[in-house]
Design a protein around this motif. Sequence first.
Motif, PDB file in Angstrom:
ATOM      1  N   PRO A  21       0.842  -1.206   0.000  1.00  0.00           N
ATOM      2  CA  PRO A  21       0.000   0.000   0.000  1.00  0.00           C
ATOM      3  C   PRO A  21       0.874   1.251   0.000  1.00  0.00           C
ATOM      4  CG  PRO A  21       0.113  -0.951   2.198  1.00  0.00           C
ATOM      5  CD  PRO A  21       0.799  -1.921   1.290  1.00  0.00           C
ATOM      6  N   GLU A  22       0.292   2.375  -0.439  1.00  0.00           N
ATOM      7  CA  GLU A  22       1.045   3.627  -0.463  1.00  0.00           C
ATOM      8  C   GLU A  22       1.498   3.990   0.948  1.00  0.00           C
ATOM      9  OE1 GLU A  22       2.043   5.232  -3.001  1.00  0.00           O
ATOM     10  OE2 GLU A  22       0.950   4.081  -4.515  1.00  0.00           O
ATOM     11  N   GLY A  23       2.703   4.538   1.058  1.00  0.00           N
ATOM     12  CA  GLY A  23       3.223   4.941   2.355  1.00  0.00           C
ATOM     13  C   GLY A  23       4.694   4.625   2.494  1.00  0.00           C
ATOM     14  N   GLU A  24       5.183   4.694   3.733  1.00  0.00           N
ATOM     15  CA  GLU A  24       6.606   4.487   3.986  1.00  0.00           C
ATOM     16  C   GLU A  24       7.068   3.086   3.589  1.00  0.00           C
ATOM     17  OE1 GLU A  24       7.577   5.452   7.977  1.00  0.00           O
ATOM     18  OE2 GLU A  24       7.047   7.571   7.792  1.00  0.00           O
ATOM     19  N   GLU A  25       6.209   2.081   3.794  1.00  0.00           N
ATOM     20  CA  GLU A  25       6.596   0.709   3.458  1.00  0.00           C
ATOM     21  C   GLU A  25       6.838   0.582   1.956  1.00  0.00           C
ATOM     22  OE1 GLU A  25       7.425  -3.413   3.948  1.00  0.00           O
ATOM     23  OE2 GLU A  25       7.487  -1.646   5.224  1.00  0.00           O
ATOM     24  N   LYS A  26       6.014   1.218   1.154  1.00  0.00           N
ATOM     25  CA  LYS A  26       6.195   1.163  -0.298  1.00  0.00           C
ATOM     26  C   LYS A  26       7.502   1.850  -0.704  1.00  0.00           C
ATOM     27  CE  LYS A  26       3.466   1.564  -4.549  1.00  0.00           C
ATOM     28  NZ  LYS A  26       3.051   0.154  -4.621  1.00  0.00           N
ATOM     29  N   GLU A  27       7.796   2.971  -0.046  1.00  0.00           N
ATOM     30  CA  GLU A  27       9.045   3.672  -0.328  1.00  0.00           C
ATOM     31  C   GLU A  27      10.246   2.788   0.011  1.00  0.00           C
ATOM     32  OE1 GLU A  27       9.060   7.402   1.667  1.00  0.00           O
ATOM     33  OE2 GLU A  27       7.171   8.071   0.790  1.00  0.00           O
ATOM     34  N   ARG A  28      10.184   2.103   1.155  1.00  0.00           N
ATOM     35  CA  ARG A  28      11.286   1.235   1.569  1.00  0.00           C
ATOM     36  C   ARG A  28      11.474   0.089   0.583  1.00  0.00           C
ATOM     37  NH1 ARG A  28      12.262  -3.451   3.993  1.00  0.00           N
ATOM     38  NH2 ARG A  28      10.056  -3.955   4.121  1.00  0.00           N
ATOM     39  N   LEU A  29      10.373  -0.473   0.117  1.00  0.00           N
ATOM     40  CA  LEU A  29      10.455  -1.588  -0.823  1.00  0.00           C
ATOM     41  C   LEU A  29      11.040  -1.152  -2.159  1.00  0.00           C
ATOM     42  CD1 LEU A  29       7.103  -3.418  -0.046  1.00  0.00           C
ATOM     43  CD2 LEU A  29       9.408  -4.272   0.387  1.00  0.00           C
ATOM     44  N   TRP A  30      10.800   0.094  -2.573  1.00  0.00           N
ATOM     45  CA  TRP A  30      11.403   0.549  -3.843  1.00  0.00           C
ATOM     46  C   TRP A  30      12.922   0.601  -3.743  1.00  0.00           C
ATOM     47  CZ3 TRP A  30      11.032   0.523  -8.658  1.00  0.00           C
ATOM     48  CH2 TRP A  30      11.880   1.306  -9.444  1.00  0.00           C
ATOM     49  N   ILE A  31      13.419   0.992  -2.579  1.00  0.00           N
ATOM     50  CA  ILE A  31      14.872   0.992  -2.381  1.00  0.00           C
ATOM     51  C   ILE A  31      15.415  -0.431  -2.530  1.00  0.00           C
ATOM     52  CG2 ILE A  31      16.706   1.403  -0.695  1.00  0.00           C
ATOM     53  CD1 ILE A  31      15.026   3.685   0.419  1.00  0.00           C
ATOM     54  N   LEU A  32      14.666  -1.422  -2.057  1.00  0.00           N
ATOM     55  CA  LEU A  32      15.085  -2.822  -2.200  1.00  0.00           C
ATOM     56  C   LEU A  32      15.091  -3.238  -3.660  1.00  0.00           C
ATOM     57  CD1 LEU A  32      13.238  -4.517   0.814  1.00  0.00           C
ATOM     58  CD2 LEU A  32      15.598  -3.708   0.681  1.00  0.00           C
ATOM     59  N   VAL A  33      14.162  -2.703  -4.453  1.00  0.00           N
ATOM     60  CA  VAL A  33      14.151  -2.990  -5.894  1.00  0.00           C
ATOM     61  C   VAL A  33      15.450  -2.510  -6.519  1.00  0.00           C
ATOM     62  CG1 VAL A  33      13.068  -2.439  -8.102  1.00  0.00           C
ATOM     63  CG2 VAL A  33      11.641  -2.940  -6.117  1.00  0.00           C
TER      64      VAL A  33
END
Length: 308
Positions: free
Chosen positions: A47-59
């Motif tokens: 979902p949109e939010g900090e978790e999504k931002e963190r996961l993009w860094i992992l990408v």
Amino acid sequence: AEARVGVAEAKVGVAEASGDGVRVAEARVGVAEAKVGVAEAKWQAAPEGEEKERLWILVERAQAPLEALRAAAPPHDDSLKAFLEAQRVRDDQRQEQLEEIRAMLQKTSSLGRIWEHLSEKTPSSQGDNLRQELVLLYHGGDLAHVNCFVSGVKDDAKQAQSLRVVASHLWPRSKRETFSQWKEDGSITSCDGINDAANGLLLLNDIENDFDKGKVCFLCNPFNMTVKFYVLDTILRENLDRPRGSPESYKKLHEKVIQVEDGRRPSFQILSMHAKEAVDVAERQGWITVGEATRLREGIKVASPRQQ
């Protein structure tokens, strides 16, 4: 996506058992691609939010080893040009995907800032294209014998990224609009595009970073076809600091003269444009005296009419 990782890892085992180096390299690339797929799937599902931002860094982190494996993979046949063309097509497709993601990320300011930060710090498919062009130009496409243009240190794919020889853009991708303007008005005639080999050099990672910051530059002499490595940051120049991976210090590398030849050299025009900006930065930072800055500018100006 996780199932694909398992299949890809099984293919590595089969390839290793066959003893075929090309198949092993291809299989390892497949594993890295599958792991990127897992990271992207998790990002898309969040979902949109900090978790999504963190996961993009992992990408982005998952993409780094993939690009490294692609760069080191041997050609599928004896035609290196055919191999490079296939790589370009695949990288262009990848870039289109990343541009689509970029558009999505820029819908929110926080994600947009993360994208811009990662775009500056993370190697892209365009950087991978440049590396292939540079290896072809300077080393005949021999990926096993890639050396730093300044130090001569041989690249080792087993080393950490900070110790690697990387493909460095002389004029950065972030300023591609300026580059396009120069092409249109004829200011640059020695380079076909931002990812052309004439706009790049193979450099140790630390040297590339210091080049980007204007701490070092290259002074071109078109009269005798030489390039001089010049350390503008006096702290680097006067101390015994070494670029990581190099046996020689910046002090010893300072003013090293490198012989080049037509058809196998960087663009003197672009190196001189960078040198002009770097000298300005060095003078503002107090790294060099006004007298040294004036002398360097005069040297660049004298060579400029002959620059190509």
